[in-house]
Design an enzyme around this catalytic site. Structure first.
Site, PDB file in Angstrom:
ATOM      1  N   GLY A 208     -35.940  -7.867 -65.502  1.00 22.81           N
ATOM      2  CA  GLY A 208     -36.457  -6.692 -66.202  1.00 22.81           C
ATOM      3  C   GLY A 208     -36.268  -5.437 -65.389  1.00 22.81           C
ATOM      4  O   GLY A 208     -35.561  -5.445 -64.383  1.00 22.81           O
ATOM      5  N   ASN A 209     -36.857  -4.350 -65.840  1.00 26.36           N
ATOM      6  CA  ASN A 209     -36.792  -3.105 -65.083  1.00 26.36           C
ATOM      7  C   ASN A 209     -38.114  -2.356 -65.219  1.00 26.36           C
ATOM      8  O   ASN A 209     -39.009  -2.792 -65.936  1.00 26.36           O
ATOM      9  CB  ASN A 209     -35.597  -2.259 -65.533  1.00 26.36           C
ATOM     10  CG  ASN A 209     -35.711  -1.845 -66.982  1.00 26.36           C
ATOM     11  OD1 ASN A 209     -36.582  -1.066 -67.337  1.00 26.36           O
ATOM     12  ND2 ASN A 209     -34.846  -2.380 -67.825  1.00 26.36           N
ATOM     13  N   ARG A 210     -38.227  -1.225 -64.551  1.00 30.25           N
ATOM     14  CA  ARG A 210     -39.523  -0.543 -64.440  1.00 30.25           C
ATOM     15  C   ARG A 210     -39.852   0.400 -65.586  1.00 30.25           C
ATOM     16  O   ARG A 210     -40.842   1.112 -65.536  1.00 30.25           O
ATOM     17  CB  ARG A 210     -39.567   0.264 -63.140  1.00 30.25           C
ATOM     18  CG  ARG A 210     -39.578  -0.588 -61.907  1.00 30.25           C
ATOM     19  CD  ARG A 210     -39.714   0.306 -60.688  1.00 30.25           C
ATOM     20  NE  ARG A 210     -39.409  -0.427 -59.481  1.00 30.25           N
ATOM     21  CZ  ARG A 210     -40.256  -1.230 -58.867  1.00 30.25           C
ATOM     22  NH1 ARG A 210     -41.463  -1.409 -59.362  1.00 30.25           N
ATOM     23  NH2 ARG A 210     -39.911  -1.864 -57.779  1.00 30.25           N
TER      24      ARG A 210
END
Ligand code: CTP
Length: 394
Positions: A208-210
């Site tokens: 995932g990412n932020r």
């Protein structure tokens, strides 16, 4: 701006209720039709007679009061409102509104209205700071309610803290601003994406990412408030903005499918989502057991924005950590965009998870609009100004 407008002024049971008389008076003097709705508790602090004498109109205090012309027709008040203002708003009213409870005339009116709602809280500082009150306020904000933060000073308890009703002039300013809101996107159809996609590794884990999704949700909410029909394709799970069609997705491939469907007939696509560039080639069916090393084979995901075509305006975002403008320009060209919104994620108060953002908008003619640090809702407004501008020229 104010003259001839109808403001429904809701008053809840706080000691600050007496200040509502001043607000009602100033609004009435400015030519506003002020319809006062009081909770039962509010009538303990200030009399309906005071308010009706100021506004020259009947005051609604209960669902069942036979004397009022609105007693069984509270919905007509909700419909007549250009704006609803609750000043003061107690923790109790805020909690009820956040959960859709409509057990008195004021909460019924708010639930039934399609007009913008402004909330001016006033309460004890501990009640205001309590996480549940803050959470309720955040939920209301996400649904497009305008919250006028209370001031700091002496409270009814004798203590000093944050909880005083905002100054009447600030409340009137907020009413003015809300009434000035544009409806320049009426009849337009806009697709917005939000959040970071999650690419599964196995049933438990993902890449995932932020991205928090806040920028995309702000865009969807503001576009709706400006009159557009909005579809929000989201990989985040924030409270849904009012009157927006929300399509929840998880992966880049799902997002691509949903966006492709949603853009049919759309006027603009705004890709605020952080789409993963890679996904595990194989998703393990069972949870991968721990070992000393794990090799994941990743394959590229489709570039949604670059691949999608149609007659609509394409707006991209570029979160960069170096050479912001140059990198954003490259993306604008490579993906055939009308606009790109670039931000430097290394800056404080900007980018992932923050409520504010400092961005630069670049258009396909090379014009650069450098904006100061502002809230994500304000950024949304500025981006939509540009979209509306392009649509207006077509
Ligand atoms: N985007 C997209 N599909 C992808 C990757 C990105 O539609 N697979 C969109 C994003 O929503 C954003 C724009 O393209 O509006 C730029 O995304 P960004 O991640 O900044 O750029 P990339 O093209 O992925 O380039 P890089 O990661 O190398 O910076």
């Amino acid at each position: 701006m104010l003259e001839g407008k109808t403001v429904v002024l809701g008053i809840a049971g706080s000691i600050a209720a007496y200040k509502a008389a001043d607000l009602a008076s100033k609004l009435t003097q400015a030519g506003v039709g002020v319809e006062v709705v009081m909770t039962e508790a509010a009538t303990r602090f200030i009399t309906p007679l005071t308010l009706s004498s100021i506004t020259g109109r009947p005051v609604v205090t209960g669902m069942w009061q036979p004397a009022s012309e609105f007693s069984i027709e509270h919905v007509s008040l909700a419909e007549a409102a250009d704006v609803v203002v609750i000043a003061p708003a107690t923790a109790d009213i805020i909690a009820k509104l956040a959960s859709g409870i409509a057990d008195d005339i004021l909460t019924c009116t708010v639930l039934a209205t399609r007009a913008p709602v402004i909330i001016a809280p006033a309460m004890n500082d501990n009640m205001y700071r309590n996480p549940v009150t803050q959470e309720n306020l955040s939920r209301l904000k996400a649904r497009g309610f305008v919250i006028i933060e209370p001031g700091y000073g002496r409270l009814a308890s004798g203590k000093t803290g944050t909880g005083r009703l905002a100054e009447v002039d600030r409340i009137i300013d907020a009413i003015r601003q809300v009434l000035q809101r544009k409806s320049d996107l009426a009849g337009r159809q806009i697709v917005v994406t939000a959040g970071g996609t999650r690419e599964p590794i196995d049933p438990v884990r993902y890449i995932g990412n932020r991205s928090s999704g806040k920028m995309g949700y702000a865009l969807a909410g503001v576009a709706r408030e400006r009159g557009a029909k909005v579809t929000l394709v989201t990989a985040a799970s924030l409270p849904s903005p009012a009157e927006v069609e929300v399509i929840a997705v998880e992966t880049a491939l799902q997002m691509k499918r949903a966006v492709t469907r949603a853009v049919k007939g759309a006027d603009a696509l705004i890709m605020a989502a952080a789409v993963a560039d890679y996904r595990p080639e194989e998703v393990a069916r069972a949870k991968i057991k721990k070992s000393s090393r794990l090799n994941l084979e990743l394959v590229a995901t489709p570039d949604i924005l670059a691949e999608i075509e149609g007659g609509f305006i394409k707006v991209g975002f570029a979160a960069e950590s170096e050479d912001v403008i140059a990198n954003a320009r490259k993306k604008l060209e490579a993906k055939g965009l009308d606009l790109i919104v670039a931000n430097d994620i290394t800056q404080k108060d900007s980018g992932f998870g923050a409520d504010s953002n400092k961005v630069t908008i670049i258009d396909k003619n090379g014009k650069i609009e450098d904006l100061p640090l502002m809230t994500k809702r304000e950024v949304a407004d500025r981006v939509l100004d540009r979209v509306a501008g392009i649509l207006g020229k077509r």
